[in-house]
Design a protein around this motif. Structure first.
Motif, short mmCIF file in Angstrom:
data_model
loop_
_atom_site.label_atom_id
_atom_site.label_comp_id
_atom_site.label_asym_id
_atom_site.label_seq_id
_atom_site.Cartn_x
_atom_site.Cartn_y
_atom_site.Cartn_z
N ASP A 63 0.81 -1.13 0.13
CA ASP A 63 0.15 -0.06 -0.11
C ASP A 63 0.87 1.32 0.23
O ASP A 63 0.93 1.88 0.93
N ALA A 64 1.54 1.61 -1.14
CA ALA A 64 2.39 2.63 -1.47
C ALA A 64 3.57 2.51 -0.37
O ALA A 64 4.14 3.62 0.10
N ALA A 65 4.00 1.51 -0.04
CA ALA A 65 5.11 1.32 0.99
C ALA A 65 5.67 -0.11 0.66
O ALA A 65 4.89 -1.22 0.58
N PHE A 66 7.02 -0.33 1.13
CA PHE A 66 7.64 -1.66 1.23
C PHE A 66 7.87 -2.34 -0.17
O PHE A 66 8.60 -3.28 -0.14
N LEU A 67 7.34 -2.03 -1.11
CA LEU A 67 7.62 -2.55 -2.48
C LEU A 67 9.11 -2.48 -2.96
O LEU A 67 9.64 -3.25 -3.50
N GLU A 68 9.54 -1.06 -2.78
CA GLU A 68 10.96 -0.90 -2.99
C GLU A 68 11.98 -1.76 -2.38
O GLU A 68 12.96 -2.32 -2.80
N GLU A 69 11.50 -1.93 -1.15
CA GLU A 69 12.26 -2.65 -0.13
C GLU A 69 12.36 -3.88 -0.58
O GLU A 69 13.54 -5.02 -0.59
N LYS A 70 11.30 -4.69 -1.10
CA LYS A 70 11.16 -6.14 -1.59
C LYS A 70 12.11 -6.14 -2.74
O LYS A 70 12.64 -7.18 -2.88
N TYR A 71 12.04 -5.29 -3.82
CA TYR A 71 12.60 -5.05 -4.93
C TYR A 71 14.05 -5.28 -4.55
O TYR A 71 14.99 -5.97 -5.37
N SER A 72 14.48 -4.50 -3.77
CA SER A 72 15.85 -4.29 -3.28
C SER A 72 16.26 -5.73 -2.58
O SER A 72 17.59 -6.03 -3.00
N GLU A 73 15.66 -6.28 -2.18
CA GLU A 73 16.17 -7.53 -1.31
C GLU A 73 16.29 -8.44 -2.51
O GLU A 73 17.21 -9.24 -2.45
#
Length: 403
Positions: free
Chosen positions: A236-246
């Motif tokens: 929900d407009a958060a944490f997706l960037e973090e998942k892709y970074s991982e």
């Protein structure tokens, strides 16, 4: 007098932009306080992938017509023309037959329907429950107007689910001369994964319609366990960037990204550059033809750095490429999220992370086929002096979050 008028206009413009900035900053902070990271368990399902609109909608409409108990649908865009009218006619017919039909549309993406009171009354008169996601609210109006529910989820009788990049409109079945053929990836899901999609839809329905159906067992019939292991993750407009970074940081061999809009931001750009420097091959597939202004120019600063570092970038030339995928070693991602700042910081998205070897190979084969209909981008193609392109890049850089 003229200088005074110009000064006043510039001052008013500055104040207006400053107020929008403050609205966004505090709206973003308020939003982040209300969301938390989800880490759902893995499910086992049967997954089928569709890559063209006509075959997808033939299958989708056939399943809708067979619905017996309920139809739950969330789309970003539904157009009241052509195939969109066919779609709405099916829903009205099923509602007349006594099937529960709930249709959730994004406020911005389906604005023409919101403004069409006659159509809304017609849908409701046939028994369709209609709601709109992410309607603008105070405070932080500017931020809330930018937040979009970009998920595309369908659940039929709790047994069949669909998720991916397709919306409902003529262009998605190759009826737009500029964007034909339309290339996209969409999944059909049966067995355990349908439960995850149902939960996601009902959560969004509760937020939009203020009706909580999550505890109603009628929407969660018993399902068997499939063979393909995967994980649905909503953001929900958060944490997706973090998942892709991982995923990028853990890749050891290859990373392949397919997206209509490549505007990764500094964090993921650095992750990709680091991956290249440690010997990981990075391939990016984007469309040659665009459907939005400035998205191509917004990608150039990132693509130049990646090409210089050794990444291979290709432009799809057989129509319009709208698929959203990333293949990092043995994990394939298919969903609704673009590889851009809007999906990372503003949109509500859902992706399927697949670890099954056979399905992973199928996705990679589709990606390779699309690569065969593309041309590699050389550094000289997007560099050098070009006043129009450079002017567009400056404008695109300032607007990149909202493209």
């Amino acid at each position: 007098m003229i200088l005074f008028t110009v000064a006043v206009i510039l001052l008013v413009a500055f104040i207006f932009i400053f107020l929008l900035y403050i609205d966004y900053v505090f709206g973003r902070k308020s939003h982040l306080k209300s969301v938390s990271k989800t880490n759902p368990s893995h499910s086992f399902s049967t997954l089928s992938i569709f890559v063209d609109g006509p075959s997808l909608f033939d299958d989708y409409f056939a399943e809708l017509k067979q619905a017996k108990s309920h139809i739950h649908i969330l789309f970003y865009i539904v157009k009241d023309e052509g195939i969109g009218q066919d779609f709405l006619t099916i829903l009205k017919q099923k509602a007349r037959e006594g099937v529960e039909v709930r249709l959730l549309l994004d406020w911005a993406g389906s604005l023409p329907i919101i403004l069409n009171n006659k159509l809304k009354k017609d849908l409701k008169s046939h028994g369709i429950e209609l709601a709109f996601a992410n309607s603008p609210t105070f405070p932080f109006l500017f931020y809330n107007v930018q937040a979009r529910n970009h998920r595309k989820i369908s659940v039929i009788d709790g047994k069949f689910g669909y998720i991916g990049g397709f919306n409902v409109g003529p262009e998605y079945i190759n009826l737009d001369p500029k964007l034909t053929p339309w290339r996209d990836y969409h999944l059909k899901v049966t067995e355990e994964g349908v439960i995850d999609l149902q939960k996601s839809f009902l959560t969004d329905w509760n937020n939009a319609a203020k009706v909580n159906l999550l505890q109603n067992e009628a929407y969660f019939p018993a399902v068997s366990k499939g063979l393909i292991q995967h994980q649905f993750i909503t953001t929900d407009a958060a944490f997706l960037e973090e998942k892709y970074s991982e995923l990028i940081k853990n890749a050891k061999h290859s990373i392949e990204i397919g997206t209509p809009y490549f505007i990764p931001g500094p964090c993921l750009l650095n992750d990709l550059l680091d991956a290249i420097h440690r010997g990981v091959s990075v391939t990016i597939l984007i469309p040659y033809t665009t459907d939005h202004l400035l998205v191509k120019e917004a990608s150039y600063p990132y693509l130049r750095k990646l090409i210089k570092a050794g990444a291979e970038v290709y432009e799809y030339k057989n129509g319009f490429y709208h698929a959203k995928t990333m293949i990092a070693d043995d994990i394939a991602v298919i969903g609704t999220a673009n590889f851009d700042k809007r999906s990372f910081y503003l949109n509500y998205e859902i992706n399927c992370y697949i670890t099954d070897a056979s399905f992973h190979a199928q996705v990679r084969e589709i990606f390779k086929k699309d690569m065969s209909k593309s041309e590699r981008v050389a550094l000289k193609d997007i560099s050098g002096f070009n006043l129009i392109r450079q002017g567009k890049e400056i404008l695109a850089r300032s607007l990149s979050l909202f493209l």
